[in-house]
Design a protein around this motif. Sequence first.
Motif, short mmCIF file in Angstrom:
data_model
loop_
_atom_site.label_atom_id
_atom_site.label_comp_id
_atom_site.label_asym_id
_atom_site.label_seq_id
_atom_site.Cartn_x
_atom_site.Cartn_y
_atom_site.Cartn_z
N ALA A 24 54.56 66.38 68.22
CA ALA A 24 53.19 65.87 68.09
C ALA A 24 52.79 65.11 69.35
O ALA A 24 51.69 65.31 69.90
CB ALA A 24 53.07 64.98 66.86
N ASP A 25 53.67 64.24 69.84
CA ASP A 25 53.38 63.47 71.05
C ASP A 25 53.12 64.40 72.23
O ASP A 25 52.22 64.18 73.04
CB ASP A 25 54.55 62.55 71.41
CG ASP A 25 54.66 61.37 70.44
OD1 ASP A 25 53.73 61.17 69.63
OD2 ASP A 25 55.69 60.67 70.48
N MET A 26 53.97 65.43 72.32
CA MET A 26 53.82 66.35 73.45
C MET A 26 52.49 67.10 73.36
O MET A 26 51.79 67.27 74.36
CB MET A 26 54.99 67.31 73.49
CG MET A 26 55.05 68.09 74.79
SD MET A 26 56.62 68.95 74.94
CE MET A 26 56.44 70.13 73.62
N MET A 27 52.15 67.54 72.16
CA MET A 27 50.88 68.26 71.99
C MET A 27 49.70 67.34 72.33
O MET A 27 48.75 67.76 72.96
CB MET A 27 50.75 68.78 70.55
CG MET A 27 51.71 69.92 70.22
SD MET A 27 51.41 71.38 71.26
CE MET A 27 53.10 71.85 71.69
N ASN A 51 46.60 67.57 75.13
CA ASN A 51 45.29 67.78 74.52
C ASN A 51 45.22 68.93 73.53
O ASN A 51 44.19 69.57 73.37
CB ASN A 51 44.23 68.00 75.61
CG ASN A 51 44.06 66.74 76.43
OD1 ASN A 51 44.00 65.64 75.88
ND2 ASN A 51 44.01 66.89 77.75
N ASN A 52 46.36 69.22 72.88
CA ASN A 52 46.33 70.18 71.78
C ASN A 52 46.27 69.40 70.48
O ASN A 52 47.24 69.30 69.73
CB ASN A 52 47.59 71.06 71.80
CG ASN A 52 47.58 72.00 72.98
OD1 ASN A 52 46.61 72.72 73.19
ND2 ASN A 52 48.66 72.00 73.75
N GLN A 53 45.12 68.82 70.21
CA GLN A 53 45.01 67.88 69.11
C GLN A 53 45.27 68.55 67.75
O GLN A 53 45.92 67.95 66.88
CB GLN A 53 43.63 67.21 69.14
CG GLN A 53 43.54 65.93 68.34
CD GLN A 53 44.60 64.89 68.72
OE1 GLN A 53 44.86 64.69 69.91
NE2 GLN A 53 45.25 64.28 67.73
N ASP A 54 44.80 69.78 67.57
CA ASP A 54 45.00 70.47 66.28
C ASP A 54 46.49 70.62 65.97
O ASP A 54 46.94 70.35 64.86
CB ASP A 54 44.40 71.88 66.32
CG ASP A 54 42.89 71.85 66.18
OD1 ASP A 54 42.33 70.74 65.97
OD2 ASP A 54 42.27 72.92 66.30
N THR A 55 47.23 71.08 66.97
CA THR A 55 48.66 71.29 66.75
C THR A 55 49.37 69.95 66.60
O THR A 55 50.31 69.83 65.81
CB THR A 55 49.26 72.12 67.90
OG1 THR A 55 48.34 73.15 68.26
CG2 THR A 55 50.57 72.74 67.49
#
Lengths: 166, 166
Positions: free
Chosen positions: B27-30, B34-38
């Motif tokens: 989650a932190d990496m996403m 800026n891959n907020q959905d993932t």
Amino acid sequence: MSFTLPQFLAHAIALEDEAAERYTELADMMEAHNNQDTAEVFKDMAKFSTLHGNDIRERSKGTALPKLMSWQYRWKTPPEVGGDDNVSYLMTPYHALLYARENEIRGMEFYRQAAAASPDAEVKRLGREFADEESEHVVALDKWIEKTPRPAADWAVETEEAQSVD
Amino acid sequence: MSFTLPQFLAHAIALEDEAAERYTELADMMEAHNNQDTAEVFKDMAKFSTLHGNDIRERSKGTALPKLMSWQYRWKTPPEVGGDDNVSYLMTPYHALLYARENEIRGMEFYRQAAAASPDAEVKRLGREFADEESEHVVALDKWIEKTPRPAADWAVETEEAQSVD
């Protein structure tokens, strides 16, 4: 992958911390199974890794280090033997030493590749220096592996007196 | 391997904690990319794993649990693509979801096998129940994988607009 100095330092600290934790785990397991000699080897290795990690932390003071993800530095899971039962596999000092050796070699290769790939003179210098330290650990483990009876291929179902076979 | 109830519970807690940590990392990496959905998917998965781990801890109160070694519950390191550069590999939501799915399946299989192999009625019951929960996680991940654009086979050198290919 070519590392900047902060990336390199972050990896090096993480690698040493991971090694210290894994060696401590192996030492605890050997102690629990009354393999005191092998426990001492792993305790020494844990101590060297902790000291080295602390040295690198000291050198890194004042440098902002990137946050790494666990899979960028973790030891490989030991190979499985007989399905899920890879714990009893590692309970033989021989296999535990091989597992440690495999991960020291990975560490050594990481440092050598970092040195080779980076244009940064300090990464090159430290990468070579750290690779040499890892390679001393491999030599130390090899000495212990030589002294350690190799379990029979079917050690899991054999008695503990089983001796070296190919 | 046939588990006693304390062994089973210790593994279950460790598996859920490990999953919560890995999902939080993903989650932190996403988020950082800026891959907020993932990132939200992974945050939800982390939350479920934490809640489940806490439930099992609650049930285990009063039971002395054995200490486990890290390699008895850790997620597999993600497969490497292009040498050491497995970080950028996981930076695509598609690959991160597949990585998570692979480890959910391992968890599910662990629970099913524990249920099948143990003569203990409670291990059988809990093993099946927990396997079903993991299988719901796999279904949830599959829904997200379907919605997530699959990077081209040569995504690493392509633009981010690359679309699904076989």
